[in-house]
Design a protein around this motif. Sequence first.
Motif, PDB file in Angstrom:
ATOM      1  N   THR A 346      43.810  46.800 112.394  1.00 24.05           N
ATOM      2  CA  THR A 346      42.474  47.093 112.967  1.00 24.05           C
ATOM      3  C   THR A 346      41.382  46.951 111.920  1.00 24.05           C
ATOM      4  OG1 THR A 346      43.200  49.370 112.801  1.00 24.05           O
ATOM      5  CG2 THR A 346      42.774  48.558 115.011  1.00 24.05           C
ATOM      6  N   LEU A 347      41.696  47.337 110.686  1.00 18.47           N
ATOM      7  CA  LEU A 347      40.693  47.185 109.631  1.00 18.47           C
ATOM      8  C   LEU A 347      40.336  45.715 109.475  1.00 18.47           C
ATOM      9  CD1 LEU A 347      38.974  48.230 107.329  1.00 18.47           C
ATOM     10  CD2 LEU A 347      40.958  48.101 105.838  1.00 18.47           C
ATOM     11  N   ARG A 348      41.372  44.870 109.413  1.00 17.80           N
ATOM     12  CA  ARG A 348      41.116  43.426 109.246  1.00 17.80           C
ATOM     13  C   ARG A 348      40.324  42.873 110.423  1.00 17.80           C
ATOM     14  NH1 ARG A 348      46.441  41.243 106.027  1.00 17.80           N
ATOM     15  NH2 ARG A 348      45.788  42.367 104.153  1.00 17.80           N
ATOM     16  N   GLN A 349      40.655  43.362 111.595  1.00 21.17           N
ATOM     17  CA  GLN A 349      39.896  42.914 112.764  1.00 21.17           C
ATOM     18  C   GLN A 349      38.418  43.243 112.608  1.00 21.17           C
ATOM     19  OE1 GLN A 349      41.931  44.563 116.158  1.00 21.17           O
ATOM     20  NE2 GLN A 349      42.209  42.500 117.013  1.00 21.17           N
ATOM     21  N   GLN A 350      38.191  44.480 112.155  1.00 20.88           N
ATOM     22  CA  GLN A 350      36.799  44.900 111.973  1.00 20.88           C
ATOM     23  C   GLN A 350      36.088  44.077 110.923  1.00 20.88           C
ATOM     24  OE1 GLN A 350      35.470  48.876 111.354  1.00 20.88           O
ATOM     25  NE2 GLN A 350      37.049  49.727 112.662  1.00 20.88           N
ATOM     26  N   VAL A 351      36.785  43.852 109.796  1.00 14.29           N
ATOM     27  CA  VAL A 351      36.182  43.066 108.715  1.00 14.29           C
ATOM     28  C   VAL A 351      35.894  41.655 109.212  1.00 14.29           C
ATOM     29  CG1 VAL A 351      36.597  42.018 106.449  1.00 14.29           C
ATOM     30  CG2 VAL A 351      37.226  44.405 106.854  1.00 14.29           C
ATOM     31  N   ALA A 352      36.891  41.060 109.883  1.00 15.84           N
ATOM     32  CA  ALA A 352      36.734  39.674 110.341  1.00 15.84           C
ATOM     33  C   ALA A 352      35.612  39.571 111.378  1.00 15.84           C
ATOM     34  CB  ALA A 352      38.047  39.161 110.915  1.00 15.84           C
ATOM     35  N   ALA A 353      35.449  40.623 112.159  1.00 10.63           N
ATOM     36  CA  ALA A 353      34.401  40.580 113.179  1.00 10.63           C
ATOM     37  C   ALA A 353      33.023  40.788 112.554  1.00 10.63           C
ATOM     38  CB  ALA A 353      34.657  41.651 114.236  1.00 10.63           C
ATOM     39  N   ALA A 354      32.973  41.591 111.491  1.00 12.21           N
ATOM     40  CA  ALA A 354      31.665  41.931 110.927  1.00 12.21           C
ATOM     41  C   ALA A 354      31.147  40.853 109.974  1.00 12.21           C
ATOM     42  CB  ALA A 354      31.743  43.275 110.207  1.00 12.21           C
ATOM     43  N   HIS A 375      31.585  30.096 102.492  1.00 19.32           N
ATOM     44  CA  HIS A 375      32.700  30.186 103.431  1.00 19.32           C
ATOM     45  C   HIS A 375      32.255  30.883 104.703  1.00 19.32           C
ATOM     46  CE1 HIS A 375      36.605  29.508 101.017  1.00 19.32           C
ATOM     47  NE2 HIS A 375      35.635  28.786 100.512  1.00 19.32           N
ATOM     48  N   GLU A 376      32.782  30.409 105.795  1.00 16.58           N
ATOM     49  CA  GLU A 376      32.545  31.087 107.060  1.00 16.58           C
ATOM     50  C   GLU A 376      33.826  31.814 107.448  1.00 16.58           C
ATOM     51  OE1 GLU A 376      31.884  28.468 110.370  1.00 16.58           O
ATOM     52  OE2 GLU A 376      31.308  30.105 111.696  1.00 16.58           O
ATOM     53  N   VAL A 377      33.689  33.083 107.813  1.00 20.74           N
ATOM     54  CA  VAL A 377      34.854  33.826 108.303  1.00 20.74           C
ATOM     55  C   VAL A 377      34.916  33.573 109.806  1.00 20.74           C
ATOM     56  CG1 VAL A 377      35.957  36.089 108.493  1.00 20.74           C
ATOM     57  CG2 VAL A 377      34.459  35.589 106.548  1.00 20.74           C
ATOM     58  N   THR A 378      36.009  32.973 110.257  1.00 17.04           N
ATOM     59  CA  THR A 378      36.032  32.535 111.652  1.00 17.04           C
ATOM     60  C   THR A 378      36.886  33.429 112.548  1.00 17.04           C
ATOM     61  OG1 THR A 378      37.779  30.997 111.069  1.00 17.04           O
ATOM     62  CG2 THR A 378      35.542  30.125 111.146  1.00 17.04           C
ATOM     63  N   GLY A 379      37.665  34.324 111.972  1.00 14.04           N
ATOM     64  CA  GLY A 379      38.457  35.212 112.826  1.00 14.04           C
ATOM     65  C   GLY A 379      39.745  35.621 112.146  1.00 14.04           C
ATOM     66  N   MET A 380      40.742  35.881 112.962  1.00 10.03           N
ATOM     67  CA  MET A 380      42.023  36.352 112.436  1.00 10.03           C
ATOM     68  C   MET A 380      43.169  35.707 113.182  1.00 10.03           C
ATOM     69  SD  MET A 380      42.280  40.353 111.545  1.00 10.03           S
ATOM     70  CE  MET A 380      43.823  40.422 112.340  1.00 10.03           C
ATOM     71  N   ALA A 381      44.274  35.482 112.480  1.00 10.29           N
ATOM     72  CA  ALA A 381      45.495  35.025 113.148  1.00 10.29           C
ATOM     73  C   ALA A 381      46.664  35.629 112.402  1.00 10.29           C
ATOM     74  CB  ALA A 381      45.586  33.503 113.122  1.00 10.29           C
ATOM     75  N   ASP A 382      47.594  36.222 113.142  1.00 14.42           N
ATOM     76  CA  ASP A 382      48.782  36.837 112.522  1.00 14.42           C
ATOM     77  C   ASP A 382      48.404  37.789 111.397  1.00 14.42           C
ATOM     78  OD1 ASP A 382      50.212  35.169 114.143  1.00 14.42           O
ATOM     79  OD2 ASP A 382      50.410  33.616 112.587  1.00 14.42           O
ATOM     80  N   ASN A 383      47.451  38.632 111.642  1.00 10.72           N
ATOM     81  CA  ASN A 383      47.067  39.615 110.636  1.00 10.72           C
ATOM     82  C   ASN A 383      46.505  38.997 109.353  1.00 10.72           C
ATOM     83  OD1 ASN A 383      46.682  42.227 109.799  1.00 10.72           O
ATOM     84  ND2 ASN A 383      48.728  42.451 108.907  1.00 10.72           N
ATOM     85  N   TYR A 385      43.150  36.648 107.629  1.00 11.22           N
ATOM     86  CA  TYR A 385      41.792  36.173 107.887  1.00 11.22           C
ATOM     87  C   TYR A 385      41.784  34.659 108.016  1.00 11.22           C
ATOM     88  CZ  TYR A 385      40.401  40.763 106.275  1.00 11.22           C
ATOM     89  OH  TYR A 385      40.256  42.109 106.120  1.00 11.22           O
ATOM     90  N   LEU A 386      40.964  34.177 108.915  1.00  7.12           N
ATOM     91  CA  LEU A 386      40.729  32.739 108.991  1.00  7.12           C
ATOM     92  C   LEU A 386      39.353  32.468 108.399  1.00  7.12           C
ATOM     93  CD1 LEU A 386      41.973  31.885 112.583  1.00  7.12           C
ATOM     94  CD2 LEU A 386      43.153  31.552 110.399  1.00  7.12           C
ATOM     95  N   MET A 387      39.322  31.499 107.486  1.00  8.43           N
ATOM     96  CA  MET A 387      38.047  31.145 106.876  1.00  8.43           C
ATOM     97  C   MET A 387      37.967  29.646 106.790  1.00  8.43           C
ATOM     98  SD  MET A 387      37.012  33.545 103.732  1.00  8.43           S
ATOM     99  CE  MET A 387      38.578  33.841 102.976  1.00  8.43           C
ATOM    100  N   GLN A 388      36.747  29.130 106.809  1.00  6.69           N
ATOM    101  CA  GLN A 388      36.594  27.701 106.514  1.00  6.69           C
ATOM    102  C   GLN A 388      35.465  27.510 105.513  1.00  6.69           C
ATOM    103  OE1 GLN A 388      35.618  25.382 109.910  1.00  6.69           O
ATOM    104  NE2 GLN A 388      33.648  26.350 110.268  1.00  6.69           N
ATOM    105  N   GLU A 389      35.692  26.525 104.666  1.00 11.95           N
ATOM    106  CA  GLU A 389      34.713  26.266 103.612  1.00 11.95           C
ATOM    107  C   GLU A 389      33.690  25.250 104.104  1.00 11.95           C
ATOM    108  OE1 GLU A 389      35.149  25.930  98.968  1.00 11.95           O
ATOM    109  OE2 GLU A 389      36.034  24.202  99.954  1.00 11.95           O
ATOM    110  N   LEU A 390      32.428  25.599 103.981  1.00 13.84           N
ATOM    111  CA  LEU A 390      31.377  24.683 104.417  1.00 13.84           C
ATOM    112  C   LEU A 390      30.807  23.899 103.231  1.00 13.84           C
ATOM    113  CD1 LEU A 390      29.531  27.079 106.913  1.00 13.84           C
ATOM    114  CD2 LEU A 390      31.318  25.398 107.414  1.00 13.84           C
TER     115      LEU A 390
END
Length: 433
Positions: A346-354, A375-383, A385-390
Amino acid sequence: MDFLTSHAHDDLQQSEQYQSLKGRLHRFLLNMVEEENVNPGDWSHDQVRDYVEAKIHFFIADQRLAINRREVETLVGDMIDELLGFGPIQRLIEDEDVNDILVNGATQIYVERRGKLLKTPLRFIDDAHVLRIIHRILAPLGRRLDETSPMVDARLPDGGRVNAIVPPLALDGPSLSIRKFRKEPLRAGDLLTYGTLNEPMLKLLRAAVRARCNLLVIGASGAGKTTLLNVLSGYIPPEERIVTIEDAAELSLDHPHVVRLESRPPNLEGQGEVNMRALLRNALRMRPDRIIVGEVRGPEMLDMLQAMSTGHEGSMGTLHANSPRDALSRLEMLAGFAGYGGSEFTLRQQVAAAIELIVQVGRMQGGERRVLHIHEVTGMADNNYLMQELFRYDPTRQEFMQTELKPHNPKLQRQLQAEESQTAPFVASRYVI
Ligand SMILES: Nc1ncnc2c1ncn2[C@@H]1O[C@H](COP(=O)(O)OP(=O)(O)O)[C@@H](O)[C@H]1O
Ligand SMILES: [Mg+2]
């Protein structure tokens, strides 16, 4: 006794003999001031110079010292700085090219001059002398420093920052770090000129701020985080209300509607502390549109996350971290310290959402500051963080690279599109003419 003439000018002030002479002369002058019951602090600079010169000439004759004219000049300047200013660092404080002044015990004084860290030939007489100057700096700020409270972080009246830490915590003598206040804070145009980032990067960040993306500026100390945060805050639309929260107020936003809050350390009795978290909670009751946290380093992080995802989108802050991924794990660590009770998931979800965007700045070897990653934080998968570099800075080619990836964030996409279409007619009409 012609020991002074054997030294080149820069070596002169470093030499032990000069320091010992200066120490004796300083005591002599203080005695004279006391004996004659005069107060040089009330005099004009010329009057002080005349007084100091007369006393020094008397001292030299009395002690039969062989000193040449230039050395006398150096002594006069040093003694004036001792009587009226902050001793050996007075001239550095007056030097507009110097950003930072770093004193490591009595014998080492470094400066940052135009982005480069350099050792100066200056020094203090001894540790007691450093302490006297530190006390002189802190006294008007109402802050004290001694063995029971051996470190102080404070804001100078002109907006600069001072940190002092003394033995037993500082092992090699009293240390003083001064970050001077820039009368003209760096603006976006300066960052472009200095090559800290390029136009497309600035455009993206500006759109992100206008689109109310939550954003973290990360990097090491002195990398230029606060400076970049300051520039980015300037893109917040003028009709929005901003509350800033800092431990030592440094931000100077170019914005019409800002309320600045600064935390307070405990007083001598250990009471009255108002920490960043308390300030943040109070800020939420002040109807801010956005909250800017100068430096996130404690339990206020949890409240900031919450603010970012509940009505204060577009909030920003800086964080000490070495990479965008490191920034996210540091946030988790801070949450842990803050007594976060939920699961890691849940913490990661919150961080990824914020957190939506992470901008890393760094100081290069030559002193230049570069935006190293966006970097853009795009969400979460399998606990995870998903990020992409711009964007990133390529240190080998010494240039900025834009990746092929486009921002996922719908707010940001819309904003970028809106800005494109706004400039389109302008470009078109230029062709018509
Ligand atoms: N882009 C830049 N180019 C040149 N100097 C910079 C830049 N950003 C910051 N500085 C200088 O570097 C010092 C530290 O900047 P600051 O933003 O306070 O760093 P941080 O918040 O990361 O500790 C300041 O003296 C500032 O004027
Ligand atoms: Mg900072």
